[in-house]
Design an enzyme around this catalytic site. Structure first.
Site, PDB file in Angstrom:
ATOM      1  N   ARG A   1      -8.249  -0.158  11.347  1.00 35.45           N
ATOM      2  CA  ARG A   1      -6.977   0.346  10.800  1.00 35.45           C
ATOM      3  C   ARG A   1      -7.180   1.301   9.627  1.00 35.45           C
ATOM      4  NH1 ARG A   1      -6.176  -3.098   6.302  1.00 35.45           N
ATOM      5  NH2 ARG A   1      -7.205  -5.128   6.484  1.00 35.45           N
TER       6      ARG A   1
ATOM      7  N   GLN B   1       3.956   0.719   2.455  1.00 37.15           N
ATOM      8  CA  GLN B   1       4.126  -0.485   3.247  1.00 37.15           C
ATOM      9  C   GLN B   1       5.311  -1.275   2.687  1.00 37.15           C
ATOM     10  OE1 GLN B   1       1.537  -1.857   6.010  1.00 37.15           O
ATOM     11  NE2 GLN B   1       2.261   0.249   6.056  1.00 37.15           N
TER      12      GLN B   1
ATOM     13  N   ASP C   1       0.806  -1.224   0.000  1.00 36.82           N
ATOM     14  CA  ASP C   1       0.000   0.000   0.000  1.00 36.82           C
ATOM     15  C   ASP C   1       0.844   1.281   0.000  1.00 36.82           C
ATOM     16  OD1 ASP C   1      -1.734  -2.041   0.572  1.00 36.82           O
ATOM     17  OD2 ASP C   1      -2.584  -1.128   2.365  1.00 36.82           O
TER      18      ASP C   1
END
Length: 546
Positions: A205, A80, A64
């Site tokens: 999240r 990420q 991501d």
């Protein structure tokens, strides 16, 4: 005398204690197993399968995009990242900067795992009014909000798994233009765990943080997790630390990585009218989206759910604070298996694209289009004769022998006249009867051939699911002028296909045969109104990063 000795001893003790603490902190940082960026510097960008103009890490895994923002002449791209290998895990925030969205310089990892948790996705903002109170001089503070993922499931990385899964949202900040980041309050939560009554799994999240000008407050959207039933919670804050609950959005389709922002409504041709109306667009990681209004507390949808995802694309995010009013989006281009070719990196991001909303006969629709900065990478250009036949086009296309391309094509199909474009063995075809564009990549054509050869009995056997293949359909191929317009970005590991100004976009990961650079048309007698092709040169340095 004794008092002086006691004071002296106390001073020595305090100095010794502080020195010991500083030493231990330095040792802890030195031993941080996730601080691996020094090992990246001996690796260059000249690998055979390194994408020329799609972002990849120098080495190791990415997924991501995170924390996208612009400040002081630089676009900041966080992502990420597994700093320890080419597979998913050990989630850390990687970091790169660019002045033009095409030439990127990777910096040291911004936030690494700590305690028993990993650093999952989130957002970045420029603290323009010093809400956090950390600003030094005239340099604005850059603030990252991330999910701190304490997860008991196996396979998340090298940390000892905790006893239970329990996520919360933390902050990190930089006072030196993003070169180093500090955890706020040592990584303690600014938005605490919302409770198992909300998400029994505890997996809330992917906070989306932004400034809401109307209410003069910071706003965060938080997806409430895998078992929340599609809930997204909205919070507001004055100081980025204390957050107030405002409302919940409940959408059965809601799944991770939300974004919310305002856009002007353009006309059907993409022109900005006088005094344009503005609408808010909300979407999730699978790019289900709604258009409506937002007052800083509640989002109200004004039209039915739509989707803008087709192909290997996920978890997209837009840049906060873009200097020119553009809303620029980047997503994770999934299934980019560069490791299969023994590359030191794997996975890539989509090429940056602008987002627009336009009025159409079907209502307000979303469009995407590659940023104009791609032109900085243009090399040689080819332009086919206007209104040329398939045979003339193929003769011209024989002269093109470049790896990476930006292609624009427009044609006016006649009734029942199909057209097929073959790009390095992958096929893009127009079906006149159904008014659709079909795409199937070379690798999936091979799978299709294997699948089609199987017997009915074998196809019923679920063990043979591995023989299935991906093929895509883009509906309503004819635009309001009766033509079909396609723009196709071809990189070493992908296709990105934009239909009719980007009303439909297909992204597909495909490791091309490096020896096959052929482009040709077949089928039908359609005339090509126009076709131009630009070579796209590599955006990377050819030597190892210094």
């Amino acid at each position: 005398m004794k008092l002086k000795k006691l004071k002296l001893l106390a001073s020595v003790f305090i100095i010794s204690l502080l020195s010991s603490m500083a030493f231990n902190k330095a040792m802890a940082e030195e031993k941080n197993p996730f601080r691996t960026f020094d090992t990246y510097k001996g690796i260059g960008y000249e690998q055979a399968y390194r994408p020329a103009f799609h972002f990849t890490s120098i080495k190791n895994w990415i997924n991501d995009p995170n924390g996208l923002m612009y400040y002081d002449g630089e676009y900041h791209l966080f992502f990420q990242h597994n700093p320890l290998g080419t597979g998913w895990g050990n989630m850390t925030w990687g970091h790169a900067v660019s002045t033009d969205l095409v030439h990127w310089k990777q910096l040291a990892h911004a936030i690494t795992p700590y305690g028993k948790g990993y650093v999952f996705s989130g957002t970045g903002v420029v603290d323009h009014n010093n809400s956090l109170g950390k600003q030094i001089g005239n340099t604005k503070t850059l603030v990252l909000m991330y999910s701190y993922a304490v997860d008991a499931r196996k396979g998340f990385g090298i940390l000892t798994p905790p006893k239970e899964t329990k996520y919360y949202q933390g902050l990190a900040y930089s006072t030196d233009r993003g070169r180093t980041f500090k955890l706020l309050n040592d990584g303690a939560p600014v938005i605490p765990f919302q409770g198992r009554n909300v998400d029994p799994k505890g997996t809330e999240r992917d906070p989306k943080l932004f400034w809401h000008e109307g209410s003069k407050k910071w706003v965060t959207l938080l997806w409430l997790g895998e078992s929340s039933g599609g809930k997204v919670r909205i919070f507001s804050s004055d100081d980025l630390q204390k957050w107030k609950f405002e409302s919940d959005i409940v959408r059965p389709w809601a799944h991770e990585c939300f974004d919310l922002f305002e856009l002007p409504v353009l006309d059907a041709d993409g022109n900005l009218p006088n005094n344009p109306q503005k609408k808010w667009l909300i979407y999730d990681g699978s790019f289900d989206y709604e258009i409506g209004s937002f007052d800083g507390k509640k989002f109200k949808s004004e039209q039915a759910l739509k989707n803008h995802k087709l192909g290997h694309w996920n978890a997209a995010q837009t840049f906060n604070n873009s200097p020119d009013g553009r809303r620029i989006i980047v997503g994770w281009l999934k299934k980019s298996d560069f490791w299969r070719k023994k590359m030191p990196f794997t996975e890539q991001l989509s090429f940056p694209a602008i987002m627009q909303i336009r009025r159409t006969p079907e209502g307000i629709r979303l469009y995407r289009w590659p940023v104009k900065e791609i032109e900085k990478l243009y090399g040689k250009q080819w332009r086919l004769p206007r209104g040329c036949s398939i045979s003339v086009a193929n003769e011209e296309l024989k002269n093109i022998d470049k790896e990476c391309l930006d292609m624009s094509i427009e044609f006016t199909p006649g009734k029942d006249k199909d057209l097929e474009l073959n790009i390095r063995g992958s096929k893009l075809s127009f079906n006149a009867t159904k008014n659709t564009i079909h795409f199937i990549s070379k690798s999936n054509l091979s799978k299709k051939s294997t699948w089609d050869a199987k017997s009915v009995e074998e196809k019923k056997d679920r063990k043979n699911h591995r023989f299935k293949y991906d093929q895509y359909v883009m509906n309503d191929a004819l635009n309001n002028k009766g033509t079909v317009k396609l723009r196709i970005l071809v990189d070493r590991g992908s296709f990105e296909i934009f239909l009719n100004d980007g009303i439909t976009v297909l992204t597909h990961s495909e490791l091309h045969d490096l020896d096959n650079r052929s482009i040709s048309f077949s089928g039908g007698s359609t005339l090509i109104n126009s076709m131009k092709i630009h070579e796209v040169k590599s955006s990377w340095k050819t030597s190892a990063q210094k």
